[in-house]
Enzyme design. Structure first.
Site, short mmCIF file in Angstrom:
data_model
loop_
_atom_site.label_atom_id
_atom_site.label_comp_id
_atom_site.label_asym_id
_atom_site.label_seq_id
_atom_site.Cartn_x
_atom_site.Cartn_y
_atom_site.Cartn_z
N ASN A 8 1.20 -1.44 0.14
CA ASN A 8 0.03 0.08 0.02
C ASN A 8 0.58 1.13 0.39
O ASN A 8 1.40 1.57 0.82
CB ASN A 8 -0.88 -0.16 1.37
N ARG A 90 -1.91 -2.01 -3.48
CA ARG A 90 -2.70 -0.48 -3.57
C ARG A 90 -2.73 0.82 -4.46
O ARG A 90 -1.41 1.30 -4.87
CB ARG A 90 -3.90 -0.20 -2.43
N HIS A 179 -11.32 4.20 -2.01
CA HIS A 179 -11.18 3.78 -1.11
C HIS A 179 -12.24 2.87 -1.34
O HIS A 179 -12.68 1.65 -0.63
CB HIS A 179 -12.48 4.20 0.53
N ARG A 240 -8.94 17.67 3.83
CA ARG A 240 -9.00 18.15 2.89
C ARG A 240 -11.01 18.46 2.89
O ARG A 240 -11.47 18.39 3.71
CB ARG A 240 -9.36 16.99 2.12
N GLU A 380 -7.94 -3.89 3.51
CA GLU A 380 -7.76 -3.42 2.80
C GLU A 380 -6.33 -5.11 1.76
O GLU A 380 -6.34 -5.23 0.79
CB GLU A 380 -6.71 -2.47 1.90
#
Length: 395
Positions: A8, A90, A179, A240, A380
């Site tokens: 990742n 990923r 996501h 963000r 993940e």
């Protein structure tokens, strides 16, 4: 014993896990941090809980990969690199080129780099990581697992912006989401815990961390999601902004004498959200522990925006079976979950306070609650491992 690596990568780091192919057991995990930056470090955690960390010179992704392979040998996780039979990566954006995870050959690697406009902080770093593995493990299949792939099931009603259609035709400007790998894992796990077929459920998955998104899952597929063309849109996040009226940005730029829109995008990505509102931190824990009125405001805005998207998705899907909370904030901020769920008592939500405060996997609503809510830790890396096995046909 054959093993699979799940990687990742970030812009200056990569997390990794190495799995046993036979039983999906995690044999080791860790992090290469501050790649290309002074003070870089590398860490490993073994299956027995033993941890090691050291300052290591990591000028680029290839050096980080070399360090990983060296440490896996040094700490007895592998005896030979030939034990690694697949590597999964990923990748944030696959645009509309990758509706599923894919074997990454040289042609597909070029596409990963070509999609950098959609995720400029992530795709180039992820591409360089894949490149390094291809050079060091040339005969091992590399698999790209794209955050955007799960959202490719959205229809045009949900992925198109109300802009001149030619911008979509010429430049593929549309909603892509993010996501997706997390949502895919969490929604499958929710179906298991609920004892139902995923295709029979309407779920709302709240992946709430430093980056945050809310996704409606219907018939086992993404129906709609809060992030947009980039991971900047949607709910308030750590740094963000989430959704903002573009005219407000134009107004700020005129007042501040800004002429470069890239400067404004940088502010929206790095100086906004919880950090921008509170002036204290991008971390929800710091916000929660502060007495500052602005910190409380930031927390309230975060919770409100999550409620806003959940409510809209309940309406879009004509109801829901469960709301799921995952990722750092979603899994550990029980006051946030209670606040969000309190807005859905009209839907028959009844929070089980003890279960909610435990922050453990499972239902956080009572047995009589008409709309269920669950906490499910995301994984993940496990989804990445499973896609490597599926696509490389390792079993």
């Amino acid at each position: 014993m054959d093993k699979v690596l799940a990687i990742n990568s970030g812009s200056s780091s990569f997390k990794y896990k190495i799995f046993s192919l036979d039983d999906e057991q995690v044999l080791a995990s860790g992090l290469g941090d501050r790649i290309g930056i002074d003070g870089s470090t590398f860490s490993i955690k073994l299956a027995n809980g033993e941890k090691h960390e050291a300052e290591v010179d990591l000028p680029n992704q290839e050096a980080a990969v070399q360090t990983l392979l060296k440490w896996l040998k040094e700490y007895g996780v592998i005896e030979d690199v030939k034990e690694i039979v697949g590597v999964g990566h990923r990748i944030v954006s696959g645009g509309d080129l990758f509706p599923d995870s894919a074997i990454i050959d040289k042609d597909n690697l070029h596409k990963v780099f070509d999609l950098a406009d959609y995720a400029p902080l992530h795709n180039p770093a992820e591409g360089r990581g894949i490149q390094a593995f291809m050079e060091l493990l040339p005969n091992v299949p590399q698999v790209g697992v794209f955050d955007t792939s799960f959202h490719q099931s959205m229809d045009a009603v949900h992925y198109l912006y109300s802009l001149p259609y030619e911008y979509y035709e010429k430049y593929k400007v549309r909603k892509y989401g993010a996501h997706g790998t997390s949502v895919r894992f969490v929604s499958q796990r929710a179906a298991e815990l609920m004892g139902k077929d995923l295709k029979d459920l309407k779920l709302i998955v709240c992946h709430l961390g430093s980056g945050a998104s809310v996704t409606a899952v219907k018939d086992g597929k993404c129906y709609d999601t809060s992030m947009g063309f980039s991971p900047l849109a949607g709910v308030t996040m750590g740094t963000r902004s989430g959704d903002v009226d573009p005219s407000a940005l134009q107004h700020i730029m005129h007042k501040e004498g800004m002429t470069d829109f890239d400067e404004m995008i940088d502010i929206l990505n790095h100086n906004s959200g919880l950090l921008g509102i509170s002036g204290i931190s991008s971390d929800k824990r710091d916000i929660r522990n502060s007495d500052s009125p602005r910190a409380q405001l930031a927390s309230d805005i975060f919770d409100d925006r999550v409620v806003r998207y959940i409510g809209s998705y309940i309406a879009e899907m004509n109801g829901a079976d469960a709301i799921i909370f995952t990722a750092g904030i979603g899994e550990h901020d029980d006051p946030m979950r209670k606040d969000v769920l309190s807005k859905f008592t009209y839907m028959g939500v009844e929070v089980d306070d003890a279960a909610n405060e435990s922050n453990e996997e499972g239902f956080i609503t009572t047995k009589d609650s008409k709309l269920k809510a669950l906490v499910i830790p995301t994984d993940e890396e496990l989804m990445i491992e499973r896609d490597v096995v599926r696509l490389a046909k390792l079993k």
